[in-house]
Design a protein around this motif. Structure first.
Motif, PDB file in Angstrom:
ATOM      1  N   TYR A  81      30.299  32.946  49.161  1.00 49.37           N
ATOM      2  CA  TYR A  81      30.241  32.100  48.123  1.00 49.37           C
ATOM      3  C   TYR A  81      29.117  32.195  46.938  1.00 49.37           C
ATOM      4  N   LYS A 119      30.545  22.914  50.451  1.00 50.70           N
ATOM      5  CA  LYS A 119      31.968  22.924  50.183  1.00 50.70           C
ATOM      6  C   LYS A 119      32.505  22.069  51.099  1.00 50.70           C
ATOM      7  N   THR A 123      39.013  22.571  50.158  1.00 41.64           N
ATOM      8  CA  THR A 123      39.330  24.192  49.944  1.00 41.64           C
ATOM      9  C   THR A 123      38.130  24.715  48.746  1.00 41.64           C
ATOM     10  N   GLN A 125      38.819  25.917  45.910  1.00 41.37           N
ATOM     11  CA  GLN A 125      39.204  25.568  44.899  1.00 41.37           C
ATOM     12  C   GLN A 125      38.871  23.984  44.475  1.00 41.37           C
ATOM     13  N   GLU A 126      39.028  23.098  45.441  1.00 39.34           N
ATOM     14  CA  GLU A 126      38.633  21.777  45.419  1.00 39.34           C
ATOM     15  C   GLU A 126      37.160  21.777  45.217  1.00 39.34           C
ATOM     16  N   HIS A 128      35.292  23.992  43.754  1.00 34.60           N
ATOM     17  CA  HIS A 128      34.958  24.711  42.689  1.00 34.60           C
ATOM     18  C   HIS A 128      34.105  26.075  43.072  1.00 34.60           C
ATOM     19  N   LEU A 130      34.096  30.026  44.195  1.00 39.13           N
ATOM     20  CA  LEU A 130      35.005  31.049  44.118  1.00 39.13           C
ATOM     21  C   LEU A 130      34.437  32.018  45.459  1.00 39.13           C
ATOM     22  N   GLN A 134      38.545  38.106  49.215  1.00 38.68           N
ATOM     23  CA  GLN A 134      39.317  37.213  49.969  1.00 38.68           C
ATOM     24  C   GLN A 134      39.167  37.930  51.481  1.00 38.68           C
TER      25      GLN A 134
END
Length: 165
Positions: A81, A119, A123, A125-126, A128, A130, A134
């Motif tokens: 992250y 976090k 998730t 995305q929730e 914010h 990135l 992946q």
């Protein structure tokens, strides 16, 4: 001691071996030299860095164990992250276990304590946040060994024989 990448007859990476074992395979005619580093073992025998077997060898698929050490290595010992590279790294579930996320290669990443707490049970995305990369399952167990050599700057000539690094 110099290491040598061993390719199957199809140019698929099979193994990493010592230069002595590679020299024996070359002398016996079981392999051919593909790359060398210019150093000599004997007067006209180059020190190989990549050899290819003359006959195809069938290798059974070997599952790579999902362990903390393997995930840390896959993620280059860095938080996915923020990029932090320290000693106190944790493992984070991209989709939290409380939401049905499991212990899989595609759902676990390396995270620093700060990012893991930030976090929480959300998730990325929730939250914010990135991900730098992946998460994915490595291609083969040889991936780990080869990537160590490439990341250390040794054996850059191996790069063209390895897919996905």
């Amino acid at each position: 001691m110099a290491k040598v990448l061993v390719l199957n007859a199809s140019y698929e990476p099979l193994n990493i071996t010592s230069w002595r074992r590679a020299a024996v395979l070359l002398i016996k005619g079981k392999a051919e030299q593909v790359e060398h580093n210019g150093k000599l073992i004997y007067s006209d025998f180059n020190l190989p860095t990549v050899i290819r077997l003359r006959h195809f060898v069938r290798v059974p698929y070997k599952e790579i164990p999902l362990t903390r050490r393997n995930i840390l290595h896959r993620d280059s010992h860095a938080c996915q992250y923020c990029g932090y590279t320290g000693e106190d790294l944790t493992l984070d579930h991209v989709i939290p276990r409380s939401r049905g996320g499991g212990d899989t290669w595609e759902n676990m990443v390396t995270a620093c304590v700060r990012c893991n707490v930030k976090k929480g049970s959300r998730t990325p995305q929730e939250a914010h946040m990135l991900l730098f990369h992946q998460p994915r399952k490595p291609y083969s167990s040889l991936y780990f060994e080869v990537s160590k050599h490439l990341k250390s700057g040794l054996h850059q000539e191996w790069q063209k024989y390895i897919i996905g690094l």
